[in-house]
Design an enzyme around this catalytic site. Structure first.
Site, mmCIF file in Angstrom:
data_model
loop_
_atom_site.group_PDB
_atom_site.id
_atom_site.type_symbol
_atom_site.label_atom_id
_atom_site.label_comp_id
_atom_site.label_asym_id
_atom_site.label_seq_id
_atom_site.Cartn_x
_atom_site.Cartn_y
_atom_site.Cartn_z
ATOM 1 N N THR A 47 2.791 -0.264 -13.990
ATOM 2 C CA THR A 47 2.261 -0.170 -15.360
ATOM 3 C C THR A 47 3.154 0.652 -16.277
ATOM 4 O O THR A 47 3.305 0.350 -17.457
ATOM 5 C CB THR A 47 0.856 0.491 -15.331
ATOM 6 O OG1 THR A 47 0.010 -0.316 -14.545
ATOM 7 C CG2 THR A 47 0.270 0.627 -16.712
ATOM 8 N N ASP B 217 4.927 -5.664 -10.175
ATOM 9 C CA ASP B 217 3.600 -5.080 -10.076
ATOM 10 C C ASP B 217 3.495 -4.703 -8.602
ATOM 11 O O ASP B 217 3.853 -5.494 -7.725
ATOM 12 C CB ASP B 217 2.541 -6.122 -10.438
ATOM 13 C CG ASP B 217 1.138 -5.544 -10.437
ATOM 14 O OD1 ASP B 217 0.482 -5.595 -11.488
ATOM 15 O OD2 ASP B 217 0.688 -5.051 -9.374
ATOM 16 N N SER B 218 3.015 -3.514 -8.300
ATOM 17 C CA SER B 218 3.120 -3.056 -6.909
ATOM 18 C C SER B 218 2.251 -3.854 -5.936
ATOM 19 O O SER B 218 2.387 -3.705 -4.723
ATOM 20 C CB SER B 218 2.829 -1.558 -6.805
ATOM 21 O OG SER B 218 1.467 -1.291 -6.944
ATOM 22 N N SER B 219 1.396 -4.717 -6.450
ATOM 23 C CA SER B 219 0.648 -5.602 -5.538
ATOM 24 C C SER B 219 1.600 -6.593 -4.868
ATOM 25 O O SER B 219 1.262 -7.196 -3.857
ATOM 26 C CB SER B 219 -0.431 -6.364 -6.303
ATOM 27 O OG SER B 219 -1.327 -5.447 -6.860
ATOM 28 N N ASP C 189 -0.972 0.947 -7.622
ATOM 29 C CA ASP C 189 -1.860 0.230 -6.690
ATOM 30 C C ASP C 189 -1.468 0.391 -5.225
ATOM 31 O O ASP C 189 -2.316 0.608 -4.379
ATOM 32 C CB ASP C 189 -1.907 -1.270 -7.041
ATOM 33 C CG ASP C 189 -2.664 -1.533 -8.337
ATOM 34 O OD1 ASP C 189 -3.322 -0.600 -8.844
ATOM 35 O OD2 ASP C 189 -2.604 -2.672 -8.850
ATOM 36 N N THR D 181 -4.272 8.660 -1.145
ATOM 37 C CA THR D 181 -4.905 7.356 -1.241
ATOM 38 C C THR D 181 -5.307 7.150 -2.700
ATOM 39 O O THR D 181 -5.661 8.124 -3.386
ATOM 40 C CB THR D 181 -6.102 7.288 -0.255
ATOM 41 O OG1 THR D 181 -6.622 5.984 -0.264
ATOM 42 C CG2 THR D 181 -7.220 8.259 -0.593
ATOM 43 N N THR E 219 -10.812 6.651 10.679
ATOM 44 C CA THR E 219 -12.139 6.617 10.041
ATOM 45 C C THR E 219 -12.104 5.961 8.661
ATOM 46 O O THR E 219 -11.109 6.055 7.941
ATOM 47 C CB THR E 219 -12.750 8.031 9.909
ATOM 48 O OG1 THR E 219 -13.990 7.919 9.194
ATOM 49 C CG2 THR E 219 -11.851 8.996 9.187
ATOM 50 N N GLN E 220 -13.221 5.321 8.312
ATOM 51 C CA GLN E 220 -13.372 4.738 6.965
ATOM 52 C C GLN E 220 -13.618 5.829 5.925
ATOM 53 O O GLN E 220 -13.498 5.579 4.733
ATOM 54 C CB GLN E 220 -14.601 3.816 6.932
ATOM 55 C CG GLN E 220 -14.496 2.619 7.809
ATOM 56 C CD GLN E 220 -15.754 1.748 7.763
ATOM 57 O OE1 GLN E 220 -16.637 1.945 6.940
ATOM 58 N NE2 GLN E 220 -15.814 0.789 8.653
ATOM 59 N N CYS E 221 -14.024 7.012 6.376
ATOM 60 C CA CYS E 221 -14.318 8.091 5.422
ATOM 61 C C CYS E 221 -13.028 8.578 4.778
ATOM 62 O O CYS E 221 -12.030 8.779 5.474
ATOM 63 C CB CYS E 221 -14.950 9.287 6.140
ATOM 64 S SG CYS E 221 -16.558 8.936 6.817
HETATM 65 N N1 ASP Z 1 -1.023 -3.039 -11.164
HETATM 66 C C1 ASP Z 1 -0.192 -1.888 -11.405
HETATM 67 C C2 ASP Z 1 0.761 -1.731 -10.234
HETATM 68 O O1 ASP Z 1 0.382 -1.201 -9.234
HETATM 69 C C3 ASP Z 1 -1.012 -0.672 -11.611
HETATM 70 C C4 ASP Z 1 -0.209 0.577 -11.883
HETATM 71 O O2 ASP Z 1 0.996 0.571 -12.059
HETATM 72 O O3 ASP Z 1 -0.804 1.639 -11.970
HETATM 73 O O4 ASP Z 1 1.889 -2.149 -10.324
#
Ligand code: ASP
Length: 342
Positions: free
Chosen positions: A15, A59-61, A92, A167, A278-280
């Site tokens: 972003t 985009d980091s996804s 992300d 996280t 753990t999920q916690c």
């Molecule tokens: N979708 C964006 C990414 O992870 C969100 C960010 O940059 O904060 O690339």
């Protein structure tokens, strides 16, 4: 920080450098040169800043281990030329990338600070400038002629964290990250206050090495009340799967159904490494504390302690890439190698 301190900015996307597409209104990454133009304040910093950008910012996804290796390549190539590195990355998957890099960069003697922002740098209310400027200042901190911070960190909204402890917890707030099981390494207010006693001490005199082999034959299975045998069997039998994280309840607990334990025992026998995480968000695994984790303990499932899922999945990829033998895999995983677990 002196003029002679050299910092390399590595722009991968996120972003921080995005613009709104005119027609659709969606955010997408744009050219890095424009990003630097947006921050004339960088010229006021008492250090030399050079930058390098991914050819196609992401985009980091869209990040995957190939991109992590590319970041390690850049740091390895320029390691001797700079006192510190700042990696601009989407938030992300920032905890995954930075955790992976923490393992890949062994005996790191310099800071590698990951940062990004929730709003683009051109936005009036952006959080990008503070994140970027403070990250550069932290990357330039020296003590006794050597870098003060010698580990992979993540800086966001006034806090510096050990990267492999973080996280992402909020998709909207500027305070998007948490480090539930380890204190912040530094906090920025009027002054930047570094908690020196919590910093990672890399092995003395050992040589820096970038390990760039990662094995992606790994999986995560998050338990939920009602998951059935077919589903579990399906994932445990994925061909060539080498390791799996079981995201369990509470202090590492799971159902005691016979079929569940038998499936795990059979998978272990086939050579699959199984890790209990753990999920916690906070706290950790304590196998044997409840009856519902006793069978896992007896099965010699790997104890993930208080590691994050991001820290665990990337540690698996790294250790498999290092070809750790099956006999020592459990012991090595259960040992903290970069401060990722208590
Ligand atoms: N979708 C964006 C990414 O992870 C969100 C960010 O940059 O904060 O690339």
């Amino acid at each position: 920080m002196s003029k002679r301190t050299r910092i390399l900015l590595i722009y991968t996307g996120g972003t921080i450098g995005m613009v709104k597409e005119y027609q659709t209104g969606t955010l997408k990454p744009f050219n890095f040169d424009k990003l630097v133009e947006q921050i004339p304040e960088l010229g006021q910093l008492d250090c030399t800043i050079h930058s390098i950008s991914f050819k196609h910012p992401l985009d980091s996804s869209n990040m995957n281990p190939t991109h992590w290796i590319h970041i390690a390549d850049i740091i390895e190539k320029y390691y001797e030329e700079y006192e510190g590195f700042v990696v601009l990355h989407g938030s992300d998957t920032m905890s995954y990338t930075s955790s992976a890099l923490s393992y890949m960069l062994e005996n790191l003697g310099k800071p590698v600070i990951f940062t990004g922002s929730q709003l683009p740098i051109g936005d009036l209310r952006t959080d990008a400038k503070e994140n970027l400027i403070t990250s550069i200042q932290i990357a330039g901190m020296q003590k006794g002629n050597r870098p003060l911070i010698r580990e992979v960190c993540l800086y966001f909204e006034h806090k510096l964290y050990r990267a492999n402890r973080t996280t992402k917890v909020n998709a909207e707030h500027f305070e998007a990250f948490m480090s539930p099981n380890y204190p912040p390494l530094a906090e920025s207010g009027v002054h930047i206050k570094v908690n020196e006693e919590d910093l990672w001490e890399p092995g003395r005199k050992r040589k820096f090495a970038a390990h760039k082999k990662l094995d992606d034959r790994v999986a995560i299975f998050k338990l939920f009340p009602g998951f059935n045998q077919q589903l579990l069997k399906g994932i445990l039998r994925v061909s060539d799967l080498q390791a799996i994280i079981l995201e369990t309840y509470g202090a590492g607990n799971a159902p005691t159904d016979r079929w569940f334990i038998e499936e795990l025992a059979a998978a272990k026998k086939r050579g699959l490494h199984i890790v209990n995480v753990t999920q916690c968000p906070g706290g950790g695994v304590s196998m044997g504390r409840y009856e519902t984790s006793e069978a896992l303990r007896r099965l010699q499932i790997i104890n993930g302690s208080d590691i994050t899922t991001e820290g665990a999945i990337t540690k698996l990829m790294y250790l498999l890439g290092r070809e750790i033998s099956s006999t020592s895999f459990k012991t090595v995983f259960e040992t903290s190698i970069r401060g990722e677990m208590s």
